[in-house]
Design a protein around this motif. Structure first.
Motif, PDB file in Angstrom:
ATOM      1  N   GLY A 143       0.828  -1.205   0.000  1.00 56.05           N
ATOM      2  CA  GLY A 143       0.000   0.000   0.000  1.00 56.05           C
ATOM      3  C   GLY A 143       0.860   1.251   0.000  1.00 56.05           C
ATOM      4  N   GLY A 195      -2.389   3.821  -6.317  1.00 57.09           N
ATOM      5  CA  GLY A 195      -2.933   2.902  -5.312  1.00 57.09           C
ATOM      6  C   GLY A 195      -3.256   1.541  -5.898  1.00 57.09           C
ATOM      7  N   ASN A 450     -10.286   1.274  -2.136  1.00 54.51           N
ATOM      8  CA  ASN A 450      -8.979   1.949  -2.169  1.00 54.51           C
ATOM      9  C   ASN A 450      -9.303   3.434  -2.324  1.00 54.51           C
ATOM     10  OD1 ASN A 450      -9.767   2.136  -4.951  1.00 54.51           O
ATOM     11  ND2 ASN A 450      -8.805   0.165  -5.317  1.00 54.51           N
TER      12      ASN A 450
END
Ligand SMILES: Cc1cc2nc3c(=O)[nH]c(=O)nc-3n(C[C@H](O)[C@H](O)[C@H](O)COP(=O)(O)OP(=O)(O)OC[C@H]3O[C@@H](n4cnc5c(N)ncnc54)[C@H](O)[C@@H]3O)c2cc1C
Length: 457
Positions: A143, A195, A450
């Motif tokens: 991440g 992301g 996300n």
């Protein structure tokens, strides 16, 4: 999904070839596996697929798509917004995927999507190598890198995403795609700041750099000196060498006494002699109550703040880049910290400069390349009975800083309640191009838990 018996049949079908572990509610490990770093997050997936490799990830993505299950992807599980888990749906959990391979000759490292910076640094440091990772060792590489990735080495070597040289991605269609500057270069651009929008990244490949001893640590002054110390920080950050990255924070003493402190944390990755002279203005500022700045390993530097972020603590964060650090902004920071309700909470300033700011705004998907400060309001506490008070403090502190907030926001720090506009603020001028890329790789928005990029042109 379907009726319970059909559901069981389908899971049994998946388990016939799945190498990792499949967990359903009631299974012994289920409750542990669904919990994340942020203790506020309490969600219950229908199924947790703890993958062992890329083939498992592919099966999990195909299974979710075929059965209409929402997908959450867990790398290190650190994101405060808790998007690595979902209610109902399938949690694709990479935390068993911890393989790391170092190529000493090429100075590169390949690491699987469940690796944390602690594990990564241990392996790379064996060869006297490192790359920009997070400031805390327990954060996942996945991440953090996909959102940009700021850390101790960014002045010298850029963001974590700037050091990514390749990735293996399982797309929404279940295809395994390699991505680098030479292969699927459009995707590679998007992975560096966009992301988890384009698929599940099973492997990351990074450029490493020779990093042995660094000069790092923190220096803390009594809170009464906060205003002067923040002015010193502002002054010091106007002319930093690339080797030196400085963060400032208003924090509580690490001994649990609740004493308020004004702190500068530093990491200098050049020679010890250069470090001494670069750090002199900070060292000679006054009489610190704590001063740990000195030569140490990069690996140790990466763990020095870990104790302040215990797993399972309750977290609520707010964050934005700042237009500047005026006297009035400093005054507001000090005033807000003086009413901070939790000894685990703090106000943090992260300074961007050097290599991280020499990359063009649209060279990678992360657009934040201006020299300056990112403000992070860290609200962290232990007792659920204190939720309202601590969330209110974070929101009120952030609101009080509004006159000095810039339009850009760092995707990796955004909360679930930051709203639709936050996505625009995170992706800035790169948002339209990211939407086109999203349409190509994930037209139905299968990966939407996300900092979401809506498919479209
Ligand atoms: C204590 C603490 C310290 C931090 N320090 C820093 C710091 O120094 N620098 C910094 O830049 N950030 C920092 N962060 C923020 C951090 O970058 C983000 O929280 C980041 O999302 C964490 O990555 P993760 O893999 O651990 O998170 P996860 O919660 O597992 O995932 C975060 C997001 O990424 C997606 N994702 C995870 N893995 C994959 C994958 N393999 N493929 C596709 N998508 C995936 C998830 O679906 C989710 O949307 C910190 C956070 C915490 C809580």
């Amino acid at each position: 999904m379907t009726k319970p018996s059909q559901e069981q049949d389908k899971i049994a079908e998946l388990s016939a070839h799945f190498s990792g572990v499949l967990l359903c509610p009631g299974d012994a490990e289920y409750d542990k596996a669904r919990r994340l770093h942020n203790g506020m997050i309490d969600k219950r997936p229908t199924l947790i697929a703890r993958c062992l490799g890329t083939a498992d990830v592919t099966d999990a993505v195909n299974f979710a798509r075929a059965n209409g299950l929402e997908i959450a992807v867990r790398g290190g599980g650190h994101n405060v917004s808790g998007r690595a888990v979902c209610d109902g749906g399938l949690m694709i959990d990479l935390s068993l995927m911890r393989g790391i391979h170092i190529d000493r000759a090429r100075r590169t490292a390949r690491a699987q999507g469940g690796v944390t910076w602690r594990e990564f640094n241990r392996e790379t440091q064996l060869s006297g190598l490192a790359t920009t990772g997070g400031a805390i060792s327990t954060t996942g590489i996945a991440g953090l890198t996909l959102g940009g990735g700021l850390g101790w080495l960014m002045g010298m070597y850029g963001l974590a995403a700037d050091n990514l040289v390749g990735a293996e991605v399982v797309t929404a269609a279940g295809d395994v795609v390699r991505s680098s500057n030479d292969e699927n270069a459009d995707l590679f651009w998007g992975l560096r700041g966009g992301g988890g929008n384009f698929g599940v990244v099973s492997w990351f490949e990074y450029q490493l750099h020779p990093i042995g001893l660094v000069t790092s640590g923190l220096i803390a002054y009594p809170f009464e000196r906060a205003r002067d110390m923040l002015k010193l920080y502002r002054e010091a950050t106007t002319s930093l060498p690339d080797e030196l990255t400085l963060f400032a924070a208003l924090l509580h003493a690490p001994d649990g006494s609740g004493v308020r402190l004004a702190v500068i944390t530093a990491c200098h990755c050049g020679s010890p002699g250069e470090a001494v002279s670069a750090l002199q203005p900070i060292k000679k500022f006054g009489s610190p109550v704590i001063d740990t700045i000195g030569p140490t390993s990069y690996e140790a530097t990466n763990t020095m703040l870990d104790a302040g972020f215990p797993r399972g603590a309750l977290n609520y964060w707010k964050s934005s880049f700042l237009e500047g650090l005026s006297d009035a902004a400093i005054e507001t920071l000090a005033a807000r910290f003086s009413v901070c309700p939790s000894p685990l909470s703090g106000l943090v300033l992260e300074h961007f400069h050097g290599a991280a700011t020499r990359v063009g705004v649209s060279e990678t998907a992360i657009p934040h390349r201006r020299e300056g400060y990112n403000l992070l309001v860290v609200s962290e506490w232990l007792d659920p009975g204190d939720n309202a008070r601590n969330i209110a403090w974070a929101r009120e502190s952030y609101d009080a800083m509004r006159p000095w907030l810039a339009s850009g926001r760092y995707a990796n720090y955004l909360s679930d309640d930051d709203g639709e506009d936050a996505g625009q603020a995170a992706y800035g001028p790169n948002y339209p191009r990211l939407r086109v890329l999203k349409t190509k790789y994930d037209p139905t928005n299968l990966f939407h838990l996300n900092q979401n990029i809506r498919p479209g042109s």
